[in-house]
Design an enzyme around this catalytic site. Structure first.
Site, PDB file in Angstrom:
ATOM      1  N   PRO B   2       0.837  -1.211   0.000  1.00 46.05           N
ATOM      2  CA  PRO B   2       0.000   0.000   0.000  1.00 46.05           C
ATOM      3  C   PRO B   2       0.867   1.255   0.000  1.00 46.05           C
ATOM      4  O   PRO B   2       1.813   1.354   0.779  1.00 46.05           O
ATOM      5  CB  PRO B   2      -0.791  -0.117   1.301  1.00 46.05           C
ATOM      6  CG  PRO B   2      -0.739  -1.554   1.661  1.00 46.05           C
ATOM      7  CD  PRO B   2       0.561  -2.081   1.132  1.00 46.05           C
ATOM      8  N   GLU B   3       0.565   2.173  -0.905  1.00 51.54           N
ATOM      9  CA  GLU B   3       1.307   3.423  -0.984  1.00 51.54           C
ATOM     10  C   GLU B   3       0.407   4.551  -0.480  1.00 51.54           C
ATOM     11  O   GLU B   3      -0.693   4.302   0.014  1.00 51.54           O
ATOM     12  CB  GLU B   3       1.764   3.659  -2.434  1.00 51.54           C
ATOM     13  CG  GLU B   3       2.622   2.515  -2.973  1.00 51.54           C
ATOM     14  CD  GLU B   3       3.094   2.740  -4.398  1.00 51.54           C
ATOM     15  OE1 GLU B   3       3.280   3.898  -4.808  1.00 51.54           O
ATOM     16  OE2 GLU B   3       3.271   1.742  -5.128  1.00 51.54           O
TER      17      GLU B   3
END
Lengths: 199, 274
Positions: B2-3
């Site tokens: 996840p960014e």
């Protein structure tokens, strides 16, 4: 704009011209980095300090007044950040003799500055040994002497500017420089005769 | 992993049902994440406290509580924070369960266990090993082109590596770094200190644009990622280069290439990116 003074570029940046800031960064990046890396003696930490130096310039841009030369202001910021970094003691370690002074692919290494490209093989070898010894000797100078030697000899600043940057009288700067030169002279004494004797 | 857009999407999906509820009890699996989950520390900091806000710094989620304490969460490679009713079956790899007032649970699920779940007092938070090393959040209001110029000029590395360095810019990962470089027309191997003002301005705009698009699309879901309500994002349908090796560039038609940089795949268009 390329011919504008540093101070003029700083005012242009203060008024919103980002290109002027980029010119200032391009103009001073290498020299300031060379000062920082010789102070903190760690390439990665020097990049952090260099970044923080320019970020502080941005942060202080609104308050910038032409009270001092831009370079004096810039080196004062860089020097204060170096002192903070040294106080924190992070990444503090002895300079490696094998590693280039600053891992900078663009900047000529100290060794290249001292060794004469046109000299004979023996002389070049002596030049290299001497450069390494010089590098070691600079790294071993006390902090207050090393910063003055670097600002004068590497960054080519005047004694009065250096006095403003380090925050002490010009005469103190000169005497610290004198002590630094004496120590370096002692460290390189053994090479004097060798360098003169080599073809 | 996840960014920034995925973490921001999780934060937004947490707020409506989490804020205002109290932590009633905490259970942990006993298995360590990137750092061990310290149950007693969590209980001391959070038990009985009311969640007052959810925010994001880089890829970290921060849940603020009425006691002044903060729950810091990093989703690692595969972490998920999910709302569930107490009777619902727990998913495999559930490593923490926060029982909340009003008959709701917040569960932390992480098959690969690279995440972080840790409580800090408000005073400790900025000095924490997680946040103290973070660079500038690219969506922070005070992030500017000049700052990016300063950062690029101070680093001596390739652009892609620079964008992934969380101590410079906090929040970009592999997907959004590839997409930002494509949108800016900059090659991933270009050296940072050779990027001029015009290119830096393009990169600045591109970074913000791809991140904001990612948030609008509620994140990129290739495999694990879902928000706190279990919903997938749709940003994967709009990607220009990431994961498209061999497919034609939507701008110039040349085939998208993949190279490995720093053990990570980089996707780029050899025609559009210089």
């Amino acid at each position: 704009m390329r011919d504008d003074s540093d101070e003029s570029l700083m005012f242009r940046y203060r008024d919103g011209d980002v290109r002027a800031f980029e010119l200032l960064v391009t103009r001073h990046r290498k020299a300031v980095y060379n000062f920082i890396v010789r102070f903190v003696r760690d390439a990665a930490q020097a990049e952090d300090v260099l970044q923080e130096t320019f970020l502080r310039v941005i942060k202080s841009a609104d308050a910038y007044e032409k009270q001092a030369k831009f370079t004096t202001w810039l080196y004062t910021i860089a020097r204060n950040l170096c002192v903070d970094a040294a106080r924190r003691g992070k990444h503090r370690r002895a300079a490696s003799l094998d590693a280039p002074v600053n891992n900078d692919p663009e900047a000529p290494a100290l060794i290249e500055r001292i060794a004469d490209a046109g000299a004979g093989v023996d002389r070049q070898a002596i030049g290299r040994q001497m450069a390494l010894r010089m590098q070691e000797a600079i790294a071993q100078l006390p902090d207050e002497q090393r910063e003055i030697f670097i600002l004068r000899e590497v960054n080519d600043l005047q004694f009065n500017e250096i006095a403003d940057i380090v925050g002490c009288p010009e005469n103190t700067v000169k005497s610290r420089m004198r002590y630094a030169l004496e120590k370096l002279r002692e460290a390189l004494e053994e090479y004097r005769d060798l360098a003169q004797a080599a073809p | 992993m996840p960014e920034l857009p995925e973490v921001e999407s999780v934060a937004r999906s947490l707020r409506p049902r989490l804020v205002g509820r109290r932590v009633v009890a905490i259970e942990v699996s006993g298995l360590s994440l990137r750092r061990p989950i310290e149950r007693e520390r969590l209980e001391r900091a959070l038990a009985g406290a009311k969640a007052e806000g959810v925010r994001r710094v880089g890829k970290y989620l921060l849940i603020d509580f009425s006691t002044g304490n903060v729950l810091l969460v990093h989703l690692g490679m595969s972490g998920r924070l999910l709302f569930a009713r107490p009777g619902e079956a727990r998913a495999p790899h559930t490593h923490a369960v926060f029982r909340l007032s009003g008959g709701l649970e917040l569960r932390y699920v992480d098959p690969r266990r690279f995440g972080v779940l840790r409580a800090y007092s408000a005073g400790e938070l900025e000095r924490s090993p997680e946040l103290s090393v973070l660079g500038i959040d690219p969506l922070a209001p005070d992030f500017s082109v000049a700052q990016l110029i300063a950062m690029l000029a101070s680093a001596r590395r390739d652009l892609k590596g620079f964008l992934l360095d969380q101590s410079r810019l906090a929040g970009l990962g592999n997907i959004y770094a590839c997409e930002a470089l494509f949108l800016a027309g900059l090659g991933p191997r270009r050296r940072t200190h050779r990027v001029g003002a015009a290119a830096a301005a393009r990169l600045f705009g591109a970074i913000r644009e791809v991140l904001e698009a990612g948030i609008r699309n509620r994140g990129t879901s290739f495999s694990d990622y879902v928000d706190a309500e279990g919903d997938q994002g749709s940003n994967q349908n709009t990607l220009a280069v990431y994961g498209r090796e061999g497919e034609p560039c939507r701008v110039c038609g040349r085939k998208i290439r993949r190279v490995v940089q720093g053990a990570r795949s980089t996707f780029y268009c050899p025609g559009c990116q210089k």
